[in-house]
Scaffold this active site. Structure first.
Site, PDB file in Angstrom:
ATOM      1  N   ARG A  53      29.916 134.829   6.168  1.00  0.00           N
ATOM      2  CA  ARG A  53      30.449 133.233   6.848  1.00  0.00           C
ATOM      3  C   ARG A  53      30.160 133.826   8.403  1.00  0.00           C
ATOM      4  O   ARG A  53      29.703 134.655   8.806  1.00  0.00           O
ATOM      5  CB  ARG A  53      31.762 132.350   6.591  1.00  0.00           C
ATOM      6  CG  ARG A  53      32.775 133.691   6.873  1.00  0.00           C
ATOM      7  CD  ARG A  53      33.681 133.306   7.814  1.00  0.00           C
ATOM      8  NE  ARG A  53      34.048 132.853   8.915  1.00  0.00           N
ATOM      9  CZ  ARG A  53      33.336 133.980   9.957  1.00  0.00           C
ATOM     10  NH1 ARG A  53      33.593 134.899   9.608  1.00  0.00           N
ATOM     11  NH2 ARG A  53      33.668 133.097  10.651  1.00  0.00           N
ATOM     12  N   GLY A  54      29.773 132.519   8.783  1.00  0.00           N
ATOM     13  CA  GLY A  54      29.883 132.584   9.780  1.00  0.00           C
ATOM     14  C   GLY A  54      27.870 132.288  10.874  1.00  0.00           C
ATOM     15  O   GLY A  54      27.458 133.102   9.871  1.00  0.00           O
ATOM     16  N   ALA A  55      27.676 131.406  11.546  1.00  0.00           N
ATOM     17  CA  ALA A  55      26.923 131.056  10.999  1.00  0.00           C
ATOM     18  C   ALA A  55      25.092 131.936  11.196  1.00  0.00           C
ATOM     19  O   ALA A  55      24.142 132.072   9.869  1.00  0.00           O
ATOM     20  CB  ALA A  55      26.037 129.708  12.537  1.00  0.00           C
ATOM     21  N   ARG A  96      25.018 126.001   2.107  1.00  0.00           N
ATOM     22  CA  ARG A  96      25.769 125.280   3.450  1.00  0.00           C
ATOM     23  C   ARG A  96      26.082 124.175   4.223  1.00  0.00           C
ATOM     24  O   ARG A  96      23.889 124.740   4.567  1.00  0.00           O
ATOM     25  CB  ARG A  96      26.529 126.317   4.233  1.00  0.00           C
ATOM     26  CG  ARG A  96      28.014 126.846   3.428  1.00  0.00           C
ATOM     27  CD  ARG A  96      28.427 128.134   4.084  1.00  0.00           C
ATOM     28  NE  ARG A  96      29.258 127.108   4.598  1.00  0.00           N
ATOM     29  CZ  ARG A  96      30.402 127.537   5.809  1.00  0.00           C
ATOM     30  NH1 ARG A  96      30.486 128.818   6.196  1.00  0.00           N
ATOM     31  NH2 ARG A  96      31.240 126.601   6.095  1.00  0.00           N
ATOM     32  N   ASP A 238      27.934 126.277  15.452  1.00  0.00           N
ATOM     33  CA  ASP A 238      27.208 126.251  14.318  1.00  0.00           C
ATOM     34  C   ASP A 238      25.930 125.410  14.111  1.00  0.00           C
ATOM     35  O   ASP A 238      25.275 125.520  13.865  1.00  0.00           O
ATOM     36  CB  ASP A 238      27.644 125.977  13.326  1.00  0.00           C
ATOM     37  CG  ASP A 238      29.025 126.459  12.866  1.00  0.00           C
ATOM     38  OD1 ASP A 238      29.958 126.538  13.124  1.00  0.00           O
ATOM     39  OD2 ASP A 238      28.480 127.536  11.419  1.00  0.00           O
TER      40      ASP A 238
HETATM   41  O1  MRU Z   1      33.257 127.961   8.061  1.00  0.00           O
HETATM   42  P1  MRU Z   1      32.776 129.481   8.573  1.00  0.00           P
HETATM   43  O2  MRU Z   1      34.120 130.763   8.499  1.00  0.00           O
HETATM   44  O3  MRU Z   1      31.355 130.013   8.816  1.00  0.00           O
HETATM   45  O4  MRU Z   1      32.730 128.719  10.416  1.00  0.00           O
HETATM   46  C1  MRU Z   1      31.902 129.805  11.132  1.00  0.00           C
HETATM   47  C2  MRU Z   1      32.412 129.007  12.739  1.00  0.00           C
HETATM   48  O5  MRU Z   1      32.970 128.145  12.975  1.00  0.00           O
HETATM   49  C3  MRU Z   1      32.084 130.403  13.952  1.00  0.00           C
HETATM   50  O6  MRU Z   1      32.607 129.573  15.242  1.00  0.00           O
HETATM   51  C4  MRU Z   1      30.389 130.040  13.357  1.00  0.00           C
HETATM   52  O7  MRU Z   1      29.737 129.962  13.205  1.00  0.00           O
HETATM   53  C5  MRU Z   1      30.225 130.585  15.346  1.00  0.00           C
HETATM   54  S1  MRU Z   1      30.385 132.495  14.434  1.00  0.00           S
HETATM   55  C6  MRU Z   1      29.337 133.488  15.602  1.00  0.00           C
END
Ligand code: MRU
Length: 350
Positions: A53-55, A96, A238
């Site tokens: 997870r994480g963009a 996603r 994101d």
């Molecule tokens: O649902 P997630 O855990 O994928 O959401 C992640 C976030 O909202 C982060 O803040 C974003 O992706 C930036 S990660 C460098």
């Protein structure tokens, strides 16, 4: 100079030639287990169920997913056609909806399929996406930390560290750099209900680095800000629209509103791959809704009575007017708006 041996040791996405290994973020911090993905559908499932997870991390994982698809469908000379990997590309695109890095990475990979059409070129492209992300994070760490006055306290939300990127992190990279440079004196992070990215992941990363930090309940943010202990809220993103509106983890918007009320500054830190100049404003960003069950339980323990209903949007949009500084690897944009974003795009074009 930042000691990356200390501050950049975690790798959540590991490519090993014939398989992609993902540090299973559903199980952290209690178990550190690598999940092996041998095909693109397994990668798509791992993105959808938040193993990864994480963009930026999901963009990188998806790029390697395309390599796995290409390997499965290549001819004896390693050549592959776009149509042959159609179902895999579709599954990765559907994994996603909100983080644009996923679509950015898939568009790049699809262009390689169309122009070069071979596995070696695709593998090189995926490795480059990963390397560029790490370099961007280290660059943003220094740029963002330079904005923070020595002795400051910061509050961050969700997890934006090595787990969410190729390494080092975006907002957490700024915090790592700010601590290493002696600018940041106090670090607070939210729990980030309902999935607990803060409690489970950010706390784990900070602990591994030996960075002293304190977890707060999401609902303690206003009280913390009123106490004078924090001067900056530092978050990732994101998807950033062309006018600077920023989609990030649910709860970011309320932190932004509070920060303005209490006179704190808000910094958004994200690589340019998170900027979506084709989306005019935050109104056009698709906000992911996840299973209400995530909200009805704490961790894996059900806490709501049977029959309770829930609404579970997992991102929100912070209007650009609440953002004081946007940090990308191309530089710092103070008070981002459509004009500043377009000027930055034009000035920074390679
Ligand atoms: O649902 P997630 O855990 O994928 O959401 C992640 C976030 O909202 C982060 O803040 C974003 O992706 C930036 S990660 C460098």
């Amino acid at each position: 100079m930042i000691d990356y041996d200390r501050y950049d040791r975690i790798r959540a996405v590991q490519w090993q030639g014939n398989a992609l290994f993902l540090l299973d973020q559903r199980r952290l911090p209690l178990e550190e287990i690598m999940l092996e993905c041998r095909d693109a559908h397994a990668v798509a499932a791992a993105i959808a169920n938040l193993t990864v997870r994480g963009a930026p991390a999901i963009g990188i994982a998806a790029a390697y997913g395309v390599v796995l698809a290409a390997k499965a469908h290549a001819d004896a000379d390693g050549r592959v056609a776009s149509a042959a990997i159609g179902s895999e590309l579709e599954a990765l695109r559907a994994s996603r909806p909100t983080a644009v890095n996923l679509f950015w990475a898939l568009d790049r990979m699809q262009a390689v399929v169309e122009h070069e059409g071979n596995v070696a070129a695709l593998e090189a492209a995926a490795i480059q996406i990963e390397r560029d992300d790490l370099a961007a994070n280290r660059c943003m760490g220094s740029l963002g930390a330079a904005l923070i006055a020595p002795g400051s306290g910061v509050l961050t939300h969700c997890n934006t560290g090595s787990l969410a990127t190729a390494g080092f992190g975006t907002a957490l990279g700024v915090i790592r750099a700010g601590v290493a440079e002696g600018r940041i004196a106090r670090v607070f992070h939210t729990e980030t209900r309902p999935w607990l990215q803060g409690t489970r992941l950010t706390a784990w990363e900070l602990l591994k680095d030996g960075i002293p930090a304190q977890l707060i309940a999401d609902s303690a943010a206003a009280h913390l800000m009123s106490s004078g202990q924090v001067q900056w809220v530092v978050v990732g993103a994101d998807r950033i629209a062309a006018n600077g509106d920023t989609a990030n983890k649910i709860g970011t918007l309320q932190l932004a509103v509070l920060a303005r009320y209490f006179g704190l500054r808000l910094m958004v830190v994200a690589p340019w791959s998170t900027v979506d100049m084709r989306t005019t404003s935050g109104c056009d960003i698709h906000i992911e809704l996840r299973d209400p069950e995530e909200l009805l339980q704490y961790g894996s323990v059900r806490v709501a009575a049977a029959g309770v209903r829930a609404w579970n949007p997992v991102f929100d949009v912070t209007p650009q007017a609440l953002i004081d500084a946007m940090v990308t690897e191309r530089g710092v944009i103070e008070q981002p708006d459509a004009t500043a974003m377009h000027r930055h795009l034009a000035a920074a074009k390679p």
